[in-house]
Scaffold this motif. Structure first.
Motif, short mmCIF file in Angstrom:
data_model
loop_
_atom_site.label_atom_id
_atom_site.label_comp_id
_atom_site.label_asym_id
_atom_site.label_seq_id
_atom_site.Cartn_x
_atom_site.Cartn_y
_atom_site.Cartn_z
N TYR A 117 0.85 -1.14 -0.30
CA TYR A 117 0.02 -0.12 0.00
C TYR A 117 0.93 1.03 0.02
O TYR A 117 1.60 1.49 0.93
N HIS A 177 -13.61 -8.57 1.89
CA HIS A 177 -13.51 -10.29 1.25
C HIS A 177 -13.34 -10.96 2.40
O HIS A 177 -12.88 -10.76 3.55
N ASP A 201 -10.65 -14.83 2.75
CA ASP A 201 -9.81 -15.57 1.99
C ASP A 201 -10.41 -16.91 2.31
O ASP A 201 -9.92 -17.78 2.90
N HIS A 257 -12.80 -9.23 5.98
CA HIS A 257 -12.12 -8.14 6.32
C HIS A 257 -11.88 -7.34 5.43
O HIS A 257 -12.06 -7.63 4.22
N ARG A 311 3.14 0.86 3.43
CA ARG A 311 3.09 -0.29 4.25
C ARG A 311 2.84 -1.40 3.40
O ARG A 311 2.45 -1.60 2.23
N ASN A 345 2.13 -5.72 3.66
CA ASN A 345 1.42 -6.81 4.29
C ASN A 345 1.96 -8.17 3.68
O ASN A 345 1.63 -8.41 2.53
N ARG A 369 -0.13 -18.57 3.62
CA ARG A 369 -1.42 -19.20 3.31
C ARG A 369 -0.97 -20.75 2.98
O ARG A 369 0.27 -20.95 2.73
O1 LIG Z 1 -3.14 -5.57 4.35
C1 LIG Z 1 -3.64 -6.40 5.12
O2 LIG Z 1 -3.49 -6.25 6.36
C2 LIG Z 1 -5.00 -7.12 4.69
C3 LIG Z 1 -4.38 -8.05 3.61
C4 LIG Z 1 -5.35 -9.18 3.09
O3 LIG Z 1 -6.95 -8.99 3.37
C5 LIG Z 1 -5.42 -10.24 2.18
O4 LIG Z 1 -4.10 -10.55 1.97
O5 LIG Z 1 -6.28 -11.02 2.16
#
Ligand SMILES: O=C(O)CCC(=O)C(=O)O
Length: 196
Positions: A105, A115, A117, A173, A185, A187, A191
């Motif tokens: 981001y 969404h 996962d 989320h 940021r 993330n 998985r």
């Molecule tokens: O950036 C985030 O913390 C969420 C990422 C997310 O929702 C995802 O990868 O499914």
């Protein structure tokens, strides 16, 4: 790690978890920014094509294909530092993660919509482990049914958030935009994909 529990939702949140493992989060973030092949793919949502409002990179073992919003993600190989993170998570959580979605981001305008996962190729018995680097952002949660209140978890630099089953079945989320955030940021969500 603190536990956050609601009906059908089980989260574990460790603040500054990466720093506690002895990692330099600033160096890690810089190295991911320069070292990975970031993409801004075209996705189809409700029949319309648009670029994702963030950059992404899909890293996975061979055969771990992943598709969301009509998009087949290109598979990138594990780098030594991503393998180290996967090893740390295996040590602490016991899970055998075989794939990783990175989201970058660039500022508060970049975001992720609501969404879960819960794609069919994801192992729904396995947790999803999320690591955050850089500026703090709110990850919001809302139930898919029932009347539990939505809430947010603030994810700061180095935080670990574990989403345990069956959270994805009952909750969604999202990472909403934040006009005042001007910093970047990254993330990383680890998985388990069931290989095709
Ligand atoms: O950036 C985030 O913390 C969420 C990422 C997310 O929702 C995802 O990868 O499914």
């Amino acid at each position: 790690m603190i536990r956050i529990e609601r009906s059908g939702l089980q989260l574990r949140h460790g603040e500054a978890w990466l720093q506690q493992q002895g990692l330099d989060t600033q160096q890690l973030r810089r190295s991911l920014i320069t070292g990975l092949a970031w993409e801004q793919p075209l996705v189809t949502v409700y029949g319309k094509q648009h670029r994702t409002p963030r950059l992404t990179c899909w890293v996975a073992d061979r055969g771990c294909n992943y598709r969301y919003s009509g998009l087949q993600q290109a598979i990138h190989p594990w780098t030594p530092e991503l393998l180290r993170l996967r090893g740390l998570l295996h040590e602490h959580l016991g899970a055998d993660f075989n794939s990783l979605l990175l989201n970058r981001y660039r500022d508060g305008a970049d975001r992720m919509g609501w969404h879960a996962d819960d794609e069919p190729e994801l192992d729904d018995q396995a947790p999803i482990a999320s690591l955050s680097l850089g500026v703090a952002r709110d990850l919001r949660f809302r139930p898919r049914h029932g009347d539990e209140a939505a809430f947010a978890v603030r994810l700061g630099d180095g935080d670990l958030l574990v989403m345990d089953p069956p959270s994805q079945r009952h909750w969604q989320h999202a990472l909403p935009p934040r006009a005042r955030v001007v910093a970047e940021r990254i993330n990383l969500t680890f998985r388990v994909i069931r290989p095709a």
